[in-house]
Design a protein around this motif. Structure first.
Motif, PDB file in Angstrom:
ATOM      1  N   HIS A  22       0.538   7.484   2.843  1.00  0.00           N
ATOM      2  CA  HIS A  22      -0.668   8.294   2.691  1.00  0.00           C
ATOM      3  C   HIS A  22      -0.922   8.580   1.216  1.00  0.00           C
ATOM      4  N   GLY A  23      -2.159   8.360   0.783  1.00  0.00           N
ATOM      5  CA  GLY A  23      -2.530   8.585  -0.607  1.00  0.00           C
ATOM      6  C   GLY A  23      -2.276   7.415  -1.525  1.00  0.00           C
ATOM      7  N   ALA A  24      -1.662   6.345  -0.996  1.00  0.00           N
ATOM      8  CA  ALA A  24      -1.328   5.196  -1.836  1.00  0.00           C
ATOM      9  C   ALA A  24      -2.581   4.442  -2.271  1.00  0.00           C
ATOM     10  N   LYS A  25      -2.553   3.903  -3.489  1.00  0.00           N
ATOM     11  CA  LYS A  25      -3.656   3.093  -3.980  1.00  0.00           C
ATOM     12  C   LYS A  25      -3.561   1.693  -3.384  1.00  0.00           C
ATOM     13  N   LEU A  26      -4.685   1.162  -2.935  1.00  0.00           N
ATOM     14  CA  LEU A  26      -4.749  -0.167  -2.341  1.00  0.00           C
ATOM     15  C   LEU A  26      -5.341  -1.124  -3.380  1.00  0.00           C
ATOM     16  N   LYS A  27      -4.501  -1.901  -4.009  1.00  0.00           N
ATOM     17  CA  LYS A  27      -4.926  -2.778  -5.095  1.00  0.00           C
ATOM     18  C   LYS A  27      -5.278  -4.157  -4.555  1.00  0.00           C
ATOM     19  N   ALA A  28      -6.520  -4.569  -4.797  1.00  0.00           N
ATOM     20  CA  ALA A  28      -6.993  -5.851  -4.271  1.00  0.00           C
ATOM     21  C   ALA A  28      -6.145  -7.016  -4.760  1.00  0.00           C
ATOM     22  N   GLU A  29      -5.703  -6.965  -6.008  1.00  0.00           N
ATOM     23  CA  GLU A  29      -4.917  -8.067  -6.558  1.00  0.00           C
ATOM     24  C   GLU A  29      -3.571  -8.200  -5.857  1.00  0.00           C
ATOM     25  N   HIS A  30      -2.949  -7.089  -5.575  1.00  0.00           N
ATOM     26  CA  HIS A  30      -1.660  -7.132  -4.875  1.00  0.00           C
ATOM     27  C   HIS A  30      -1.842  -7.627  -3.437  1.00  0.00           C
ATOM     28  N   LEU A  31      -2.862  -7.109  -2.759  1.00  0.00           N
ATOM     29  CA  LEU A  31      -3.104  -7.513  -1.377  1.00  0.00           C
ATOM     30  C   LEU A  31      -3.562  -8.961  -1.290  1.00  0.00           C
ATOM     31  N   ARG A  32      -4.304  -9.412  -2.299  1.00  0.00           N
ATOM     32  CA  ARG A  32      -4.744 -10.804  -2.331  1.00  0.00           C
ATOM     33  C   ARG A  32      -3.546 -11.740  -2.326  1.00  0.00           C
ATOM     34  N   ALA A  33      -2.555 -11.424  -3.144  1.00  0.00           N
ATOM     35  CA  ALA A  33      -1.355 -12.252  -3.204  1.00  0.00           C
ATOM     36  C   ALA A  33      -0.568 -12.180  -1.898  1.00  0.00           C
ATOM     37  N   GLU A  34      -0.520 -11.004  -1.324  1.00  0.00           N
ATOM     38  CA  GLU A  34       0.243 -10.815  -0.088  1.00  0.00           C
ATOM     39  C   GLU A  34      -0.375 -11.579   1.079  1.00  0.00           C
ATOM     40  N   TYR A  35      -1.703 -11.577   1.171  1.00  0.00           N
ATOM     41  CA  TYR A  35      -2.382 -12.212   2.296  1.00  0.00           C
ATOM     42  C   TYR A  35      -2.861 -13.625   1.994  1.00  0.00           C
ATOM     43  N   GLY A  36      -2.693 -14.084   0.759  1.00  0.00           N
ATOM     44  CA  GLY A  36      -3.068 -15.447   0.414  1.00  0.00           C
ATOM     45  C   GLY A  36      -4.555 -15.724   0.514  1.00  0.00           C
ATOM     46  N   CYS A  37      -5.352 -14.806  -0.012  1.00  0.00           N
ATOM     47  CA  CYS A  37      -6.803 -14.959   0.043  1.00  0.00           C
ATOM     48  C   CYS A  37      -7.389 -14.515  -1.295  1.00  0.00           C
ATOM     49  N   SER A  38      -8.708 -14.510  -1.398  1.00  0.00           N
ATOM     50  CA  SER A  38      -9.355 -14.087  -2.634  1.00  0.00           C
ATOM     51  C   SER A  38      -9.418 -12.566  -2.711  1.00  0.00           C
ATOM     52  N   ALA A  39      -9.505 -12.059  -3.942  1.00  0.00           N
ATOM     53  CA  ALA A  39      -9.639 -10.609  -4.137  1.00  0.00           C
ATOM     54  C   ALA A  39     -10.944 -10.104  -3.542  1.00  0.00           C
ATOM     55  N   SER A  40     -11.989 -10.930  -3.576  1.00  0.00           N
ATOM     56  CA  SER A  40     -13.278 -10.510  -3.007  1.00  0.00           C
ATOM     57  C   SER A  40     -13.179 -10.327  -1.497  1.00  0.00           C
ATOM     58  N   THR A  41     -12.378 -11.164  -0.835  1.00  0.00           N
ATOM     59  CA  THR A  41     -12.171 -11.011   0.610  1.00  0.00           C
ATOM     60  C   THR A  41     -11.482  -9.690   0.913  1.00  0.00           C
ATOM     61  N   ILE A  42     -10.487  -9.342   0.114  1.00  0.00           N
ATOM     62  CA  ILE A  42      -9.788  -8.072   0.296  1.00  0.00           C
ATOM     63  C   ILE A  42     -10.731  -6.901   0.058  1.00  0.00           C
ATOM     64  N   ARG A  43     -11.513  -6.973  -1.021  1.00  0.00           N
ATOM     65  CA  ARG A  43     -12.424  -5.866  -1.332  1.00  0.00           C
ATOM     66  C   ARG A  43     -13.476  -5.687  -0.235  1.00  0.00           C
ATOM     67  N   GLU A  44     -13.965  -6.796   0.310  1.00  0.00           N
ATOM     68  CA  GLU A  44     -14.943  -6.707   1.393  1.00  0.00           C
ATOM     69  C   GLU A  44     -14.334  -6.011   2.610  1.00  0.00           C
ATOM     70  N   ALA A  45     -13.096  -6.376   2.952  1.00  0.00           N
ATOM     71  CA  ALA A  45     -12.418  -5.744   4.086  1.00  0.00           C
ATOM     72  C   ALA A  45     -12.190  -4.258   3.827  1.00  0.00           C
ATOM     73  N   LEU A  46     -11.797  -3.915   2.602  1.00  0.00           N
ATOM     74  CA  LEU A  46     -11.547  -2.514   2.267  1.00  0.00           C
ATOM     75  C   LEU A  46     -12.828  -1.684   2.298  1.00  0.00           C
ATOM     76  N   PHE A  47     -13.934  -2.274   1.849  1.00  0.00           N
ATOM     77  CA  PHE A  47     -15.211  -1.563   1.928  1.00  0.00           C
ATOM     78  C   PHE A  47     -15.583  -1.296   3.383  1.00  0.00           C
ATOM     79  N   ARG A  48     -15.384  -2.285   4.259  1.00  0.00           N
ATOM     80  CA  ARG A  48     -15.683  -2.085   5.674  1.00  0.00           C
ATOM     81  C   ARG A  48     -14.794  -0.987   6.259  1.00  0.00           C
ATOM     82  N   LEU A  49     -13.545  -0.975   5.869  1.00  0.00           N
ATOM     83  CA  LEU A  49     -12.620   0.035   6.368  1.00  0.00           C
ATOM     84  C   LEU A  49     -12.940   1.417   5.808  1.00  0.00           C
TER      85      LEU A  49
END
Length: 220
Positions: A22-49
């Motif tokens: 709880h309260g953790a920062k969600l960094k698109a670059e870190h998640l991009r590497a973890e999920y093997g996708c583009s940073a824009s894909t991560i940011r789009e998902a985070l905006f929807r969430l």
């Protein structure tokens, strides 16, 4: 598009299942590497969430996991009482034998898991299957309500509610009461008593209305 949906679903489940602090920062670059996708894909998902309230977003601060909050939990609980009460009453009126059979089956599965948890010394292995079975039972309660809007609102509220409680609920100290409450909700719904069903749903969730179940460390 399929990958985008998969990543969105994976992030949503992880947020609800306490996969992030709880309260953790969600960094698109870190998640991009973890999920093997583009940073824009991560940011789009985070905006929807963030639209759903499962992620917060602020300029200059980016995306974060919502903090635990007694006030937020109480508000979400109140909404669950309203939505599940109304949705279940509509299901009683519209669902018929088919809905009753689905509800009985969902309760049977949940009851079996909860009794196993109650008898277990180590409940860790039951966490995932309990959360899935508990969600299925409450979704089945409103499944025949005939309102897509009500079901969508409930899914959103339930997800945020579960996100608030995932830390507190891991102890399963409430499980004996849950066994009793879920049985009472089932019996009331199958009896067709609308007022009693609303009351039993309220009684089941009442412990969360003050937010006390989050513990002393939760913010107001």
């Amino acid at each position: 598009m399929t990958q985008d949906i998969d990543i969105y679903d994976a992030l949503r489940h992880r947020l609800i299942a306490n996969g992030f602090v709880h309260g953790a920062k969600l960094k698109a670059e870190h998640l991009r590497a973890e999920y093997g996708c583009s940073a824009s894909t991560i940011r789009e998902a985070l905006f929807r969430l963030s639209i759903q309230g499962l992620v917060t977003f602020q300029d200059q601060r980016g995306f974060r996991v919502p903090e635990r909050s007694k006030g937020v939990l109480a508000e979400l609980t109140h909404m669950r009482v309203l939505l599940e009460g109304e949705g279940t009453v509509l299901s009683i009126r519209n669902g018929g034998v088919a809905w009753e059979a689905r509800l009985t089956a969902a309760h049977h599965q949940l009851s079996h898991i909860e009794r196993r948890i109650h008898a277990a010394d180590d409940t860790g292995a039951f966490e995932g299957i309990w959360f899935d079975a508990e969600r299925e039972f409450h979704e089945t309660l409103i499944s025949a309500c005939g309102s897509v809007t009500l079901k969508d609102l409930h899914a959103n509220v339930y997800g945020r509610f579960r996100q608030q409680l995932m830390v507190a609920d891991r102890s399963f100290g409430f499980i004996s009461k849950n066994i009793e409450h879920h049985q009472e909700i089932l019996a009331a719904a199958l009896s067709g008593d609308e007022a009693l069903t609303r009351q039993k749903i309220h009684d089941h969730l009442a412990r969360h209305l003050t937010g006390e179940t989050l513990g002393e460390d939760a913010k107001h």
